[in-house]
Design a protein around this motif. Sequence first.
Motif, PDB file in Angstrom:
ATOM      1  N   LEU A 140       0.664  -1.132   0.087  1.00  0.00           N
ATOM      2  CA  LEU A 140      -0.154  -0.218   0.026  1.00  0.00           C
ATOM      3  C   LEU A 140       1.043   1.165  -0.082  1.00  0.00           C
ATOM      4  O   LEU A 140       0.468   2.271  -0.562  1.00  0.00           O
ATOM      5  N   GLN A 141       2.056   1.151   0.734  1.00  0.00           N
ATOM      6  CA  GLN A 141       2.914   2.461   0.708  1.00  0.00           C
ATOM      7  C   GLN A 141       3.526   2.446  -0.797  1.00  0.00           C
ATOM      8  O   GLN A 141       3.582   3.768  -1.185  1.00  0.00           O
ATOM      9  N   CYS A 142       3.647   1.339  -1.424  1.00  0.00           N
ATOM     10  CA  CYS A 142       4.075   1.720  -2.800  1.00  0.00           C
ATOM     11  C   CYS A 142       3.172   2.143  -3.869  1.00  0.00           C
ATOM     12  O   CYS A 142       3.365   3.336  -4.623  1.00  0.00           O
ATOM     13  N   ALA A 143       1.649   1.923  -3.356  1.00  0.00           N
ATOM     14  CA  ALA A 143       0.760   2.378  -4.403  1.00  0.00           C
ATOM     15  C   ALA A 143       0.361   3.768  -3.954  1.00  0.00           C
ATOM     16  O   ALA A 143      -0.338   4.481  -4.536  1.00  0.00           O
ATOM     17  N   GLY A 144       0.894   4.186  -2.676  1.00  0.00           N
ATOM     18  CA  GLY A 144       0.485   5.360  -2.088  1.00  0.00           C
ATOM     19  C   GLY A 144      -1.034   5.561  -1.703  1.00  0.00           C
ATOM     20  O   GLY A 144      -1.625   6.508  -2.073  1.00  0.00           O
ATOM     21  N   LEU A 431      -9.476  14.076 -10.073  1.00  0.00           N
ATOM     22  CA  LEU A 431      -9.025  13.331  -9.022  1.00  0.00           C
ATOM     23  C   LEU A 431      -7.904  12.330  -9.333  1.00  0.00           C
ATOM     24  O   LEU A 431      -7.218  11.913  -8.516  1.00  0.00           O
ATOM     25  N   ARG A 432      -7.625  12.314 -10.770  1.00  0.00           N
ATOM     26  CA  ARG A 432      -6.463  11.280 -11.400  1.00  0.00           C
ATOM     27  C   ARG A 432      -6.800   9.957 -10.826  1.00  0.00           C
ATOM     28  O   ARG A 432      -5.853   9.245 -10.590  1.00  0.00           O
ATOM     29  N   LEU A 433      -7.946   9.284 -10.713  1.00  0.00           N
ATOM     30  CA  LEU A 433      -8.042   8.052 -10.272  1.00  0.00           C
ATOM     31  C   LEU A 433      -9.318   7.225 -11.376  1.00  0.00           C
ATOM     32  O   LEU A 433     -10.019   7.967 -12.133  1.00  0.00           O
ATOM     33  N   SER A 434      -9.185   5.980 -11.410  1.00  0.00           N
ATOM     34  CA  SER A 434     -10.393   5.413 -12.511  1.00  0.00           C
ATOM     35  C   SER A 434     -10.578   3.925 -11.615  1.00  0.00           C
ATOM     36  O   SER A 434      -9.901   3.687 -10.410  1.00  0.00           O
ATOM     37  N   ALA A 435     -11.488   3.304 -12.473  1.00  0.00           N
ATOM     38  CA  ALA A 435     -11.990   1.961 -11.577  1.00  0.00           C
ATOM     39  C   ALA A 435     -12.342   1.020 -12.818  1.00  0.00           C
ATOM     40  O   ALA A 435     -12.527   1.236 -13.890  1.00  0.00           O
ATOM     41  N   ASN A 451      -0.254  -2.826 -15.943  1.00  0.00           N
ATOM     42  CA  ASN A 451      -0.850  -1.485 -15.919  1.00  0.00           C
ATOM     43  C   ASN A 451       0.387  -0.500 -16.582  1.00  0.00           C
ATOM     44  O   ASN A 451       1.495  -0.614 -15.844  1.00  0.00           O
ATOM     45  N   LEU A 452       0.220   0.113 -17.632  1.00  0.00           N
ATOM     46  CA  LEU A 452       1.278   0.999 -18.180  1.00  0.00           C
ATOM     47  C   LEU A 452       1.817   2.196 -17.235  1.00  0.00           C
ATOM     48  O   LEU A 452       2.557   2.579 -16.887  1.00  0.00           O
ATOM     49  N   ASN A 453       0.419   2.853 -16.687  1.00  0.00           N
ATOM     50  CA  ASN A 453       0.662   4.050 -15.966  1.00  0.00           C
ATOM     51  C   ASN A 453      -0.097   4.344 -14.548  1.00  0.00           C
ATOM     52  O   ASN A 453      -0.275   5.111 -14.046  1.00  0.00           O
ATOM     53  N   ALA A 454      -0.410   3.075 -13.924  1.00  0.00           N
ATOM     54  CA  ALA A 454      -1.099   3.249 -12.581  1.00  0.00           C
ATOM     55  C   ALA A 454      -0.647   2.104 -11.874  1.00  0.00           C
ATOM     56  O   ALA A 454      -0.274   0.713 -12.261  1.00  0.00           O
ATOM     57  N   HIS A 455      -0.794   2.278 -10.327  1.00  0.00           N
ATOM     58  CA  HIS A 455      -1.092   0.977  -9.575  1.00  0.00           C
ATOM     59  C   HIS A 455      -2.655   0.518  -9.501  1.00  0.00           C
ATOM     60  O   HIS A 455      -3.586   1.345  -9.775  1.00  0.00           O
ATOM     61  N   GLU A 456      -2.557  -0.720  -9.146  1.00  0.00           N
ATOM     62  CA  GLU A 456      -3.969  -1.514  -9.204  1.00  0.00           C
ATOM     63  C   GLU A 456      -4.365  -1.913  -7.785  1.00  0.00           C
ATOM     64  O   GLU A 456      -3.388  -2.912  -7.320  1.00  0.00           O
ATOM     65  N   ILE A 457      -5.297  -1.665  -7.135  1.00  0.00           N
ATOM     66  CA  ILE A 457      -5.688  -2.133  -6.053  1.00  0.00           C
ATOM     67  C   ILE A 457      -7.181  -2.901  -6.016  1.00  0.00           C
ATOM     68  O   ILE A 457      -8.163  -2.209  -6.505  1.00  0.00           O
ATOM     69  N   TYR A 505     -15.823 -15.174  -9.828  1.00  0.00           N
ATOM     70  CA  TYR A 505     -15.008 -14.294  -9.319  1.00  0.00           C
ATOM     71  C   TYR A 505     -15.482 -12.938  -9.668  1.00  0.00           C
ATOM     72  O   TYR A 505     -15.556 -12.692 -10.784  1.00  0.00           O
ATOM     73  N   GLU A 506     -15.759 -12.068  -8.711  1.00  0.00           N
ATOM     74  CA  GLU A 506     -16.349 -10.584  -8.933  1.00  0.00           C
ATOM     75  C   GLU A 506     -15.322  -9.736  -7.984  1.00  0.00           C
ATOM     76  O   GLU A 506     -14.859  -9.782  -6.949  1.00  0.00           O
ATOM     77  N   TYR A 507     -14.747  -8.647  -8.762  1.00  0.00           N
ATOM     78  CA  TYR A 507     -13.862  -7.682  -8.043  1.00  0.00           C
ATOM     79  C   TYR A 507     -14.068  -6.286  -8.471  1.00  0.00           C
ATOM     80  O   TYR A 507     -14.893  -6.079  -9.508  1.00  0.00           O
ATOM     81  N   ILE A 508     -13.683  -5.247  -7.726  1.00  0.00           N
ATOM     82  CA  ILE A 508     -13.587  -3.909  -8.227  1.00  0.00           C
ATOM     83  C   ILE A 508     -12.180  -3.436  -8.034  1.00  0.00           C
ATOM     84  O   ILE A 508     -11.308  -3.867  -6.953  1.00  0.00           O
ATOM     85  N   ALA A 509     -11.609  -2.999  -9.155  1.00  0.00           N
ATOM     86  CA  ALA A 509     -10.414  -2.447  -8.992  1.00  0.00           C
ATOM     87  C   ALA A 509     -10.119  -0.944  -8.983  1.00  0.00           C
ATOM     88  O   ALA A 509     -10.724  -0.543  -9.932  1.00  0.00           O
ATOM     89  N   PHE A 510      -9.392  -0.428  -8.005  1.00  0.00           N
ATOM     90  CA  PHE A 510      -9.275   1.118  -8.307  1.00  0.00           C
ATOM     91  C   PHE A 510      -7.743   1.418  -8.561  1.00  0.00           C
ATOM     92  O   PHE A 510      -6.762   0.549  -8.481  1.00  0.00           O
ATOM     93  N   LYS A 511      -7.758   2.110  -9.643  1.00  0.00           N
ATOM     94  CA  LYS A 511      -6.327   2.391 -10.347  1.00  0.00           C
ATOM     95  C   LYS A 511      -6.102   4.009  -9.999  1.00  0.00           C
ATOM     96  O   LYS A 511      -6.758   5.114 -10.170  1.00  0.00           O
ATOM     97  N   THR A 512      -4.670   4.271 -10.048  1.00  0.00           N
ATOM     98  CA  THR A 512      -4.055   5.531  -9.524  1.00  0.00           C
ATOM     99  C   THR A 512      -3.811   6.285 -10.624  1.00  0.00           C
ATOM    100  O   THR A 512      -2.759   7.167 -10.863  1.00  0.00           O
ATOM    101  N   ASP A 513      -4.529   6.356 -11.741  1.00  0.00           N
ATOM    102  CA  ASP A 513      -4.684   7.272 -12.881  1.00  0.00           C
ATOM    103  C   ASP A 513      -5.919   7.403 -13.656  1.00  0.00           C
ATOM    104  O   ASP A 513      -6.410   6.281 -13.612  1.00  0.00           O
TER     105      ASP A 513
END
Length: 577
Positions: A140-144, A431-435, A451-457, A505-513
């Motif tokens: 999580l520190q890596c993804a900020g 916000l510079r975020l996507s999902a 991911n080319l330009n984002a971390h994925e949570i 399998y169901e998921y939600i992924a937050f991305k930092t771009d």
Amino acid sequence: MSSEANSHLPRYKNEVYEFEIVITCKEKNGMRSLTRHVYFSPPHVLLSPINLNTDALYSPLHHNPKLASYLPLINTMAKHLALAFSLCLLVLFHGCLASRQQSSQQNECQLNQIQAREPDNRIETEAGRIESWDYNQDDLQCAGVAVQRITIERNGLHLPSYTNTPRLAYVVQGRGHLGMVFPGCPETFEESEQSDEEQQDQQQQRQGQQGQQGQFGQQGQQGQQDFEQLDRHQRVRRVKEGDVIAIPAGVTTWSHNDGDRSLVFVTLLDIGNNHNQLDQNPRRFYLAGNPQDEFNQQGQRQQGQQGRSRQQRQGNNNNNIFAGFETQLLADALNIDQQTAQQLQGQNDNRPQIVRVQGRLDFVEPPRSQREERQLQGQQGQQGQNGLEELFCHMKIKQNIGKPSMADVFSPQAGRISTLNSFSMPILRHLRLSAERGFLYNNAIHSPHWNLNAHEIVYVIRGSARVQVVNDNGETILDDQVRQGQLFVVPQNHAVLQKAMSNGYEYIAFKTDDNAMINTLAGRTSVLRALPDVVLANAYQMDREQARNLKYNRQETLALSSSRSSQSQVLVGVNEM
């Protein structure tokens, strides 16, 4: 520029001033200084040719009789030098910041292992719970980022609060209301008339307070009478399962569950976003109640301990922001009596973040059909990306990506995937975020990608999957079966492969771009498909027929059906039985 290049210009030097610029950067592993030397001469003197590759000072030359003819040139050079001096400071400063951020991220993203984890902290309240993952973990520190799971029970109210970071929330289950207060925007929802019940309540309150408000100013009474007739407030939005809500930093929100089951949010807080001007700790500021610390149950943050001790010195144990003000000053500022100010401060209120509403939470809300009509009009107005929808107060802040009709990728054999970025919801650009929302059928595969330009949570909503994450050394840093309620991080450029188990399998992924992009390793749009077969043949020591099979075996894009190899393994296992 070499010294020979300007050797034809006569230069004279009386004195040269040397400036040493030292900018100190604070880093996690200590202090780091950047030092540069700048040499400057007043405009009425000349310097000998300067070699930009050295920091040496140059000896003066003899006076040149043609000095006057060069003075205009020298003055121009002096102005340029002053500009260069300013630019030097600016570049060094930004270089220091970039160095700090780069060094910090490089150290934090040297991950040897990633784990799928359930929440580490848990706060129980009278009408729900707040759980959070330890944001001090390396991934999580890596993804900020920091992540919370907020559960509001039936008729529960999550008290108004705001955070120091932009947020992206996903409704995992349930339905309810979400209020969001944009500063400076008008109260567009207002009552046309009061109900009989409200009028009776107000009459009883006035009768009970007549003997207690003798010291309350006439102006305050008049103001109260003016505003007690009709209620008006900013827009309240209805939310339901599948909604993604974008919340800017510092914007106050509250939520209420009016459904028949728990309302559950999973919320990402983007600590590393440049809208967070504080430290790298998530902070939530409550406007009411007596909230507990949501992220630091073990007192890890010194600032929080200092804040609590300051409040204890003031004789006040409450933690909402009104509690820190002196009661009389607060009463004067809001033009209210001290008793009301004490209620704001929660001096006799021990309730934490989520409280149970007494009776029915009645506020202004348009009928369902009118609200749907407004949403439709808003979507039509936004297609041109101008007009009212471009205004801050009218920004679209939520969109449902859980419905099958919202799928961007669909395969009858594998499942569906929906994405939400700044093109479909422009506030995400701010916000510079996507999902991304995924729904994979039994044994289906999400195409291996990076991911080319984002971390994925990634948060697992339902079901389970086998997940592997690979770093730049080809090492598997995550190899686990993730299940409902767990969270894992995929750092930028790390390859990830996810295969649904027999229960889906169901998921939600937050991305930092706000426009996160991926590159797949399998399927019709993969990097392998784009390479010539002869390159693949030589790279993997195979013949060209094998290379072509490698390229064209998969015709799907992201959602991949169970492969022939896995099906044959299942058949072999059945035959052996």
